[in-house]
Design a protein around this motif. Structure first.
Motif, PDB file in Angstrom:
ATOM      1  N   GLY A  25       0.921  -1.055   0.061  1.00  0.00           N
ATOM      2  CA  GLY A  25       0.241  -0.310  -0.236  1.00  0.00           C
ATOM      3  C   GLY A  25       0.475   0.847  -0.266  1.00  0.00           C
ATOM      4  O   GLY A  25       2.199   1.116  -0.091  1.00  0.00           O
ATOM      5  N   ASN A  28       4.499   1.085   1.177  1.00  0.00           N
ATOM      6  CA  ASN A  28       6.039   1.023   0.094  1.00  0.00           C
ATOM      7  C   ASN A  28       6.229   1.711  -1.019  1.00  0.00           C
ATOM      8  O   ASN A  28       7.304   1.974  -1.294  1.00  0.00           O
ATOM      9  CB  ASN A  28       5.483  -0.397  -0.881  1.00  0.00           C
ATOM     10  CG  ASN A  28       5.075  -1.489   0.088  1.00  0.00           C
ATOM     11  OD1 ASN A  28       3.881  -1.483   0.984  1.00  0.00           O
ATOM     12  ND2 ASN A  28       6.047  -2.628  -0.157  1.00  0.00           N
ATOM     13  N   ILE A 101      -3.113   4.702  13.286  1.00  0.00           N
ATOM     14  CA  ILE A 101      -2.821   4.105  11.897  1.00  0.00           C
ATOM     15  C   ILE A 101      -3.902   4.653  10.887  1.00  0.00           C
ATOM     16  O   ILE A 101      -3.650   6.122  10.270  1.00  0.00           O
ATOM     17  CB  ILE A 101      -2.304   3.036  11.708  1.00  0.00           C
ATOM     18  CG1 ILE A 101      -1.567   2.671  12.307  1.00  0.00           C
ATOM     19  CG2 ILE A 101      -1.491   2.766  10.409  1.00  0.00           C
ATOM     20  CD1 ILE A 101      -0.207   1.292  12.114  1.00  0.00           C
ATOM     21  N   PHE A 225       5.070  -1.638   9.443  1.00  0.00           N
ATOM     22  CA  PHE A 225       4.207  -0.961   8.739  1.00  0.00           C
ATOM     23  C   PHE A 225       4.016  -1.598   7.016  1.00  0.00           C
ATOM     24  O   PHE A 225       2.616  -1.681   7.139  1.00  0.00           O
ATOM     25  CB  PHE A 225       4.873   0.373   8.962  1.00  0.00           C
ATOM     26  CG  PHE A 225       4.350   1.288   8.227  1.00  0.00           C
ATOM     27  CD1 PHE A 225       2.775   2.020   9.119  1.00  0.00           C
ATOM     28  CD2 PHE A 225       3.415   1.404   7.041  1.00  0.00           C
ATOM     29  CE1 PHE A 225       1.881   3.099   9.011  1.00  0.00           C
ATOM     30  CE2 PHE A 225       2.621   2.438   5.894  1.00  0.00           C
ATOM     31  CZ  PHE A 225       1.423   2.992   7.378  1.00  0.00           C
ATOM     32  N   SER A 226       5.090  -1.853   6.748  1.00  0.00           N
ATOM     33  CA  SER A 226       5.117  -2.072   5.832  1.00  0.00           C
ATOM     34  C   SER A 226       4.375  -3.301   5.255  1.00  0.00           C
ATOM     35  O   SER A 226       3.521  -3.804   4.666  1.00  0.00           O
ATOM     36  CB  SER A 226       6.453  -2.154   4.330  1.00  0.00           C
ATOM     37  OG  SER A 226       5.866  -2.687   3.373  1.00  0.00           O
ATOM     38  N   SER A 319      -5.626  -1.852   2.019  1.00  0.00           N
ATOM     39  CA  SER A 319      -4.837  -1.669   3.375  1.00  0.00           C
ATOM     40  C   SER A 319      -5.870  -0.938   4.582  1.00  0.00           C
ATOM     41  O   SER A 319      -5.921  -1.497   5.247  1.00  0.00           O
ATOM     42  CB  SER A 319      -3.075  -0.730   3.406  1.00  0.00           C
ATOM     43  OG  SER A 319      -2.295  -1.144   2.118  1.00  0.00           O
ATOM     44  N   SER A 322      -7.878  -3.504   5.683  1.00  0.00           N
ATOM     45  CA  SER A 322      -7.984  -4.603   6.755  1.00  0.00           C
ATOM     46  C   SER A 322      -7.456  -4.024   7.438  1.00  0.00           C
ATOM     47  O   SER A 322      -7.589  -4.090   8.880  1.00  0.00           O
ATOM     48  CB  SER A 322      -6.780  -4.907   6.306  1.00  0.00           C
ATOM     49  OG  SER A 322      -4.974  -3.755   6.107  1.00  0.00           O
TER      50      SER A 322
END
Ligand code: PHE
Length: 439
Positions: A25, A28, A101, A225-226, A319, A322
């Motif tokens: 997402g 990246n 986040i 995070f990624s 993302s 999720s």
């Protein structure tokens, strides 16, 4: 709740697409390049890759294991697997991280929609690199980012409300492969620009004098995070994975896909950054300030720009759903709300926090730094400790091997990483990075 009533992913490819959709997402394509740029380039990349393999894969597999064996949300899973013990607090922290986040991440996702719009109206056309940079800065001073943020939150809500199989899985399956293809095309354009080799050198040549405790902590935070790990996203998704799927294989595939996309984003961006003389530490505007300049310089730039920002928005939405799902699954299973009410409540409360993140660069930075570099590594630490030292070898092996059906040949390596290497490494990097210990 009866296990059979729970929604689940329909196929192996669906599982990988959804989990990779979560991992791949803005982390990246937007975050990785600018964090790498601020932290010295190649040396950061090397440390990052070490963390992805040595810590990222074990944490991811541990999350899948917890979620699939408990069949519950991030908090409920710990309550079920460790009744009466304080482990559920790890899940609570994860839900908290999800709020933080989602709030700043969706703001960035909203910027992407502005860039889709600008692509449609050909707004970058004829502009110099400087003007394109100013466009981004001006845009952030208006109220438009908040409007786009609200729109993006509602898109996320629309998909999550539809449920796991018909919402999340359906969309990710088609769109992720197209993103990969377009990123490859942009990378080719970028490395064929005159003067691009400096950028490749910056990205791949490790200058070890650039490594400091903060750089190492940023690399760890970026890896967490990624990969979407450390806060229960993959516990929640793990709970939707069917018992016949191969968890180890899934974790490795998702990690590889995520890493490939991050490195490709670096290859797309840094050669151009150096070719155009943009400072590589251009903070969170880096992608938005460089890529439109590249699009201007390539045949079919109009189309590529449009496609790229549409796909970036898509990568972002796979993302955000999720992250929202962590909150929704928790509200609906633990607080007994309907899925619909839970989704609305989650969206509205994140919405309030996000308005602050959108208007204030300070709030944005705090949410960004704290979630990635503090909450996720701490969450990840407790997740591996849980598997390694509480859940134990027997139950973990049973889950990962599908009750002995799969060989799970690397199981012992995994267990060693989870018990010793990952917790020690996370603890050292974390304490060193925040300045509590020095070595
Ligand atoms: N991994 C996502 C990305 O790289 C962001 C994310 C972080 C998603 C944490 C879920 C949990 O864009």
């Amino acid at each position: 709740m009866d296990i059979n009533q729970r929604d689940s992913f329909g196929s192996k490819f669906g599982v990988i697409a959804a989990a990779a959709g979560s991992a791949i997402g803005l982390g990246n394509i937007w975050r990785f390049p600018y964090i790498l740029g601020e932290n010295g380039g190649g040396a950061f990349l090397l440390v990052y890759l070490l963390f992805v393999v040595g810590i990222g894969i074990p944490v991811m597999l541990s999350e899948f294991t917890i979620g699939r064996s408990a069949q519950r949300n991030a908090v409920g899973s710990f309550i079920k697997l460790a009744p009466g013990k304080p482990w559920y607090l790890v899940g609570v922290m994860g839900v908290g991280a999800a709020f933080m986040i989602l709030a700043f991440y969706t703001v960035v996702a909203g910027w992407t929609l502005e860039y889709v719009y600008q692509s449609v109206i050909n707004g970058f056309h004829g502009k110099t690199q400087l003007e394109i940079g100013q466009m981004f800065d001006h845009f952030r001073e208006t109220s438009r980012p908040v409007i786009w943020f609200a729109i993006f939150m509602l898109m996320t809500l629309g998909i999550v409300i539809a449920g796991v199989k018909n919402g999340i899985e359906k969309y990710t399956k088609i769109l992720m492969p197209i993103l990969l293809l377009i990123l490859i095309i942009i990378s080719i354009r970028s490395i064929t620009l005159p003067g691009s080799s400096q950028g490749l050198k910056f990205l791949f040549y490790p200058d070890f004098s650039k490594i400091t405790p903060k750089v190492i902590l940023e690399a760890l935070g970026q890896a967490f995070f990624s990969l979407s790990i450390g806060m229960g996203t993959l516990i929640t998704y793990g709970s939707y994975i069917q018992k016949k799927e191969d968890l180890m294989n899934t974790a490795v595939s998702v990690t590889m896909a995520d890493t490939l996309i991050a490195v490709l984003a670096g290859v797309a961006i840094f050669p151009a950054v150096f070719a155009f003389g943009i400072p590589p530490a251009a903070e969170e505007g880096l992608v938005y300030k460089t890529l439109p300049v590249i699009f201007q310089q390539m045949p079919g730039g109009y189309l590529f720009s449009l496609l790229f920002f549409v796909l970036l928005a898509v990568a972002a939405v796979t993302s955000t759903i999720s992250v929202l799902e962590v909150i929704v699954a928790y509200f609906s299973e633990e607080l007994n709300m309907s899925r619909k009410a839970a989704t609305w409540l989650g969206t509205i409360s994140v919405g309030v926090l996000g308005i602050f993140a959108s208007y204030s660069g300070k709030v944005f930075d705090v949410l960004n730094f704290t979630s990635a570099n503090i909450l996720l590594p701490v969450g990840g630490l407790f997740i591996v400790l849980f598997i390694g030292w509480y859940f134990g070898r027997k139950r973990t092996f049973a889950e990962i091997s599908n009750e002995g059906v799969l060989k799970a040949r690397l199981f012992n390596v995994y267990l060693f990483l989870v018990r010793f290497i990952a917790p020690i490494a996370i603890a050292l990097v974390f304490l060193n990075g925040i300045g509590l210990i020095k070595f």
